[in-house]
Design an enzyme around this catalytic site. Structure first.
Site, mmCIF file in Angstrom:
data_model
loop_
_atom_site.group_PDB
_atom_site.id
_atom_site.type_symbol
_atom_site.label_atom_id
_atom_site.label_comp_id
_atom_site.label_asym_id
_atom_site.label_seq_id
_atom_site.Cartn_x
_atom_site.Cartn_y
_atom_site.Cartn_z
ATOM 1 N N SER A 51 -5.291 34.812 8.885
ATOM 2 C CA SER A 51 -5.697 33.231 8.999
ATOM 3 C C SER A 51 -7.217 33.320 8.924
ATOM 4 O O SER A 51 -7.767 32.110 8.729
ATOM 5 C CB SER A 51 -5.178 32.677 10.111
ATOM 6 O OG SER A 51 -5.311 33.471 11.348
ATOM 7 N N GLU A 188 7.624 32.093 12.677
ATOM 8 C CA GLU A 188 6.630 31.135 12.603
ATOM 9 C C GLU A 188 7.495 29.909 11.946
ATOM 10 O O GLU A 188 8.335 29.974 10.899
ATOM 11 C CB GLU A 188 5.700 31.591 11.470
ATOM 12 C CG GLU A 188 4.496 30.411 11.175
ATOM 13 C CD GLU A 188 3.412 30.756 10.588
ATOM 14 O OE1 GLU A 188 3.286 31.879 10.286
ATOM 15 O OE2 GLU A 188 2.834 29.966 10.036
HETATM 16 O O1 KIV Z 1 -2.739 35.030 10.589
HETATM 17 C C1 KIV Z 1 -2.191 34.712 11.319
HETATM 18 O O2 KIV Z 1 -2.903 33.898 12.240
HETATM 19 C C2 KIV Z 1 -1.117 34.542 11.764
HETATM 20 C C3 KIV Z 1 -0.368 33.530 13.066
HETATM 21 C C4 KIV Z 1 -0.127 32.375 12.474
HETATM 22 C C5 KIV Z 1 0.603 34.161 13.645
HETATM 23 O O3 KIV Z 1 -0.079 35.464 11.362
#
Ligand code: KIV
Length: 270
Positions: A51, A188
């Protein structure tokens, strides 16, 4: 401080937490300053999530971030953290083509960042890669349900596994990930009932995001829960601060002070 039972969190500690019914708190971080704050606040697992592609680099999806960029973020986090377990996402394109490439990518993350574990998305299709990485001694966390690296296959970020077939597959994948040695799994955006069922069907910790309360822990993206990203408002997100307004007001005041020559004053100079 939430809990100080453990001075250093390991994969074994989070397994114990599941066995003892203690919920696991996981949150993302991508840089030295925030990771230090998050670690001192007592979180159990810090996820250097892909993310970062969205919140740090401004991309629309998680797909563009590279292995080198993930290693840069992860090594900044590692330098700040004394207690939490640090898990790093294998980015899109670094593990899907074959298991040897997956292992090479995981080794680079472990060697060059100093993190403790990797996470990668997918069930059966990722099995061979996960097995190879675990055989090399690297702990792996799975990720099922909404897997953002497959966003163009899904077509939207809507709730996954609402239909019986996908729900059954998710339970099978959870059990398969446990059987090949994953130390935990992120679930998720799936129905809360299904997440509870998945969590009860395995002994390893299942960490939810948009997966309800009856799982073994929760994970949120730091910038979302601190209220730094007002455009993103899914139902599962609880905002614990309003940094957007705080930062806006502080920087606005500073700008006005500079313009009006009230900053710096006599005591703030040499
Ligand atoms: O990349 C991320 O932040 C994630 C979370 C949403 C679990 O994989």
């Amino acid at each position: 401080m939430a809990t100080q039972k453990y001075s250093r969190i390991t994969t074994k500690s989070i397994q114990e937490m599941k066995s003892n019914g203690e919920k696991i708190a996981m949150i993302t971080s991508y840089d030295f300053t925030f990771a230090g704050l998050v670690d001192k606040a007592g979180v159990d697992i810090i996820l250097v999530g892909d993310s970062a592609s969205n919140v740090m680099a401004g991309h629309e999806t998680t797909l563009p971030i590279t292995l080198d960029q993930m290693i840069y973020h992860a090594s900044s986090v590692v330098r700040a953290v004394n207690r939490a377990l640090i898990v790093v996402d294998l980015p899109f394109g670094t593990y899907q083509s074959d298991s040897k490439e997956a292992l090479r990518s995981a080794i680079r993350i472990m060697k060059e960042s100093g993190a403790h574990a990797v996470k990668l998305e997918g069930g059966n299709q990722a099995r061979e890669s996960i097995e190879r990485i675990i055989q090399a001694g690297i702990p792996v966390m799975g990720h099922l349900g909404l897997t953002p690296q497959s966003i163009y296959k899904f077509g939207s970020y809507s709730v996954r596994a609402k239909q019986a077939q996908e729900a059954e597959q998710l339970i099978k994948d959870s059990q398969m990930l446990q059987s090949i040695g994953c130390f935990g799994v992120v679930l998720e955006k799936i129905p809360a009932k299904l997440a509870e069922q998945a969590s009860k069907s395995v002994n390893i910790p299942m960490i939810g995001i948009g997966a309800g309360t009856n799982v073994d822990g929760q994970v949120l993206v730091l910038h979302d829960m601190l209220g730094m990203n007002k455009e993103f408002s899914p139902r599962f997100l609880r905002r614990y601060a309003d940094l957007d307004n705080l930062i806006h007001a502080a920087v606005n005041r500073y700008t006005l002070d500079v313009k009006s020559k009230s900053f710096p004053n006599e005591k703030e100079q040499y």
